[in-house]
Design a protein around this motif. Structure first.
Motif, PDB file in Angstrom:
ATOM      1  N   ALA A  23      63.365  20.882  20.478  1.00 29.53           N
ATOM      2  CA  ALA A  23      62.114  20.655  21.196  1.00 29.53           C
ATOM      3  C   ALA A  23      61.430  19.393  20.719  1.00 29.53           C
ATOM      4  O   ALA A  23      61.478  19.043  19.531  1.00 29.53           O
ATOM      5  N   VAL A  24      60.786  18.701  21.655  1.00 27.24           N
ATOM      6  CA  VAL A  24      59.862  17.610  21.353  1.00 27.24           C
ATOM      7  C   VAL A  24      58.472  18.214  21.500  1.00 27.24           C
ATOM      8  O   VAL A  24      58.024  18.509  22.615  1.00 27.24           O
ATOM      9  N   VAL A  25      57.805  18.428  20.380  1.00 27.95           N
ATOM     10  CA  VAL A  25      56.577  19.218  20.355  1.00 27.95           C
ATOM     11  C   VAL A  25      55.354  18.312  20.444  1.00 27.95           C
ATOM     12  O   VAL A  25      55.265  17.290  19.759  1.00 27.95           O
ATOM     13  N   LEU A  30      49.200  21.778  27.376  1.00 27.52           N
ATOM     14  CA  LEU A  30      48.836  23.100  27.888  1.00 27.52           C
ATOM     15  C   LEU A  30      47.935  23.838  26.904  1.00 27.52           C
ATOM     16  O   LEU A  30      48.121  25.030  26.608  1.00 27.52           O
ATOM     17  N   ASP A  31      46.942  23.133  26.393  1.00 31.85           N
ATOM     18  CA  ASP A  31      46.041  23.684  25.379  1.00 31.85           C
ATOM     19  C   ASP A  31      45.288  24.888  25.934  1.00 31.85           C
ATOM     20  O   ASP A  31      44.726  24.843  27.038  1.00 31.85           O
ATOM     21  N   SER A  32      45.270  25.971  25.154  1.00 31.81           N
ATOM     22  CA  SER A  32      44.690  27.218  25.630  1.00 31.81           C
ATOM     23  C   SER A  32      44.442  28.134  24.445  1.00 31.81           C
ATOM     24  O   SER A  32      45.000  27.934  23.363  1.00 31.81           O
ATOM     25  N   ARG A  33      43.587  29.129  24.628  1.00 31.18           N
ATOM     26  CA  ARG A  33      43.392  30.125  23.583  1.00 31.18           C
ATOM     27  C   ARG A  33      44.619  31.019  23.423  1.00 31.18           C
ATOM     28  O   ARG A  33      44.892  31.520  22.334  1.00 31.18           O
ATOM     29  N   LEU A  34      45.329  31.220  24.493  1.00 31.84           N
ATOM     30  CA  LEU A  34      46.579  31.977  24.458  1.00 31.84           C
ATOM     31  C   LEU A  34      47.751  31.017  24.279  1.00 31.84           C
ATOM     32  O   LEU A  34      47.630  29.828  24.599  1.00 31.84           O
ATOM     33  N   ALA A 405      49.288  24.695  15.864  1.00 28.83           N
ATOM     34  CA  ALA A 405      49.508  23.495  16.668  1.00 28.83           C
ATOM     35  C   ALA A 405      50.125  22.410  15.795  1.00 28.83           C
ATOM     36  O   ALA A 405      49.599  22.078  14.732  1.00 28.83           O
ATOM     37  N   THR A 406      51.250  21.871  16.219  1.00 31.76           N
ATOM     38  CA  THR A 406      51.929  20.812  15.480  1.00 31.76           C
ATOM     39  C   THR A 406      52.358  19.731  16.450  1.00 31.76           C
ATOM     40  O   THR A 406      52.241  19.876  17.664  1.00 31.76           O
TER      41      THR A 406
END
Length: 458
Positions: A23-25, A30-34, A405-406
């Motif tokens: 994966a390219v992270v 798609l920033d979200s609380r979930l 989050a990375t």
């Protein structure tokens, strides 16, 4: 990438293939609380791995091609219906009456994008067909949310009361959803092993679904995303709609890449449909459970007439429980399952950063079809695969734990957009996020006008 492990296991995939995925992270895609980013990455990654696995088997490769999942590409694809432009014009995504409304005791969300759904909503509220949003708001302010839900549903419309996660967990439908697998997979008979024509290992592009015929009986959005993906991978995809149910033009354009589009009215056009079915490899349906059964299109009926078929079904609430026969869309599933409360602010309901239940379920549905084809190549048997937006929502809210989050910041979507000319005009659109070594970078054909093709295979 724990989420992709879960998705791949649900698909029946061989665990030893998971190291083929990287994966390219991007920490803010798609920033979200979930954990929407993790769900989206897992669904696309599992789909790409299923495609690479089938391609390797058909081409006789010693190793499954490496899969790369780029969060930026995934985020763009999950916004595809919003990023599309037609000759520079932005798309129409939601109609004015598709929104949240305050009620006397809470909130309700309606879906009225299609004219017939709008008419049923207004009729259920006792309003004329030309009623304004202000009139709708006034009427709903006098009603309870649950009363509105039942009244509009009873009239064939779409409205769902806002529920907290706790209220949804106490609902009978939620209990049914929670005990089902993320991907329901069944072998329905002992049909012989499928012999797929071999692919040329030296071809410049590996198309795992080349030569396969997919009959697409779906509506927005999850089903068309799945069949768009199968078209990308080389399948001959023919979407068939009833002539009296036209698709929304912009959504048809967004999900129509690689496909052809025809209309057939059943039961009148039964002979033409049976001709299509007689040489189909896959049938994908996206109508509420049971809606097609009266036309002889249940999985069992289809397979009885075409042994060896793969039947794939997607619905909003699942083919079980008290809501199995209800219509639904991503936005409404978010409201019912407590997602809108979780994503809300200051007492107002919110939404996920994309139609993630639709898109995620669509890629999982395509993956389930690809894995069923792979399994048929050594086990045989007609196959049924089923997914539901509500079950994907359960996975998002209860199955994927918090993930730190990375990664680097995610650039804008421009890097993952392309422009294509075709009969609908000049389209700016999201590129596919399904990526594996030697795999296709795009679709072989642009979308065509709705219903413009003959109901025949190429």
């Amino acid at each position: 990438m724990t989420a992709i492990n879960d998705a791949w296991k649900a698909l029946g995939g061989e665990p030893g293939l998971l190291p083929r995925v990287s994966a390219v992270v991007h920490r803010d895609s798609l920033d979200s609380r979930l954990p929407v980013r993790e769900l989206a990455r897992a669904c696309v990654g599992a789909c790409a791995l299923a495609a690479a696995e089938l391609g390797a088997r058909r081409a006789g490769l010693a190793e499954v091609p490496a899969v790369t999942v780029d969060d930026g590409a995934v985020a763009a694809a999950f916004h595809s219906e919003r990023l599309l432009t037609v000759d520079g014009r932005a798309p129409d995504v939601f109609a004015p009456l598709s929104r949240f409304w305050r009620t006397a005791d809470g909130w309700v969300r309606t879906h009225a994008n299609y004219p017939h759904h709008r008419a049923r909503l207004l009729g259920a509220l006792g309003l004329t067909r030309d009623a304004s949003a202000k009139q709708v708001a006034g009427r709903l302010a006098e009603c309870s949310a649950l009363e509105t839900e039942e009244t509009v549903y009873g009239a064939g419309g779409l409205a769902v009361a806002l529920r907290t996660p706790e209220q949804w967990r106490a609902h009978e439908q939620a209990a049914e959803v929670a005990v089902r697998p993320l991907v329901e997979r069944e072998r329905l008979d002992g049909a012989r092993t499928r012999v797929l024509p071999p692919l040329d290992a030296g071809a410049p592009v590996l198309l795992p679904a080349a030569g396969l015929r997919v009959l697409d009986l779906t509506r927005v959005l999850a089903g068309p995303v799945a069949t768009r993906t199968l078209a990308l991978l080389g399948a001959d995809v023919l979407r068939v709609d009833a002539p009296w149910l036209p698709e929304l033009p912009d959504l048809h354009a967004d999900t129509g890449f690689g496909k052809r589009s025809a209309t057939l009215g059943l039961p009148a056009a039964r002979d033409a449909f049976e001709e299509l079915l007689s040489t189909a490899d896959v049938v994908v349906t996206g109508y509420r459970p049971g809606a097609l059964d009266r036309l002889g299109l249940s999985p069992e009926a289809l397979i009885a007439r075409r042994p060896g078929l793969v039947v794939a079904q997607v619905s909003a609430w699942g083919a079980y429980g008290p809501w199995s026969g209800r219509r639904g869309f991503d936005s409404l599933v978010q409201v019912a399952t407590g997602i809108a409360v979780t994503e809300g602010t200051a007492g107002k309901p919110g939404a996920l950063p994309a139609q993630a239940l639709d898109h995620g379920t669509g890629y999982l549905l395509a993956a389930a079809v690809l894995r069923a084809l792979t399994e048929q190549s050594y086990e045989g048997g007609s196959r049924l695969v089923r997914l539901a937006l509500a079950r994907t929502a359960h996975w998002l809210t209860a199955g994927i734990g918090p993930v730190p989050a990375t990664g680097a910041p995610c650039p804008g979507p421009e890097a993952w957009l392309a422009e294509t000319d075709g009969p609908l005009g000049r389209l700016r659109h999201a590129r596919t996020p399904v990526s594996f070594a030697e795999g296709p970078a795009g679709w072989e054909r642009p979308p065509v006008p709705w219903g413009s093709d003959p109901a025949k295979w190429l």
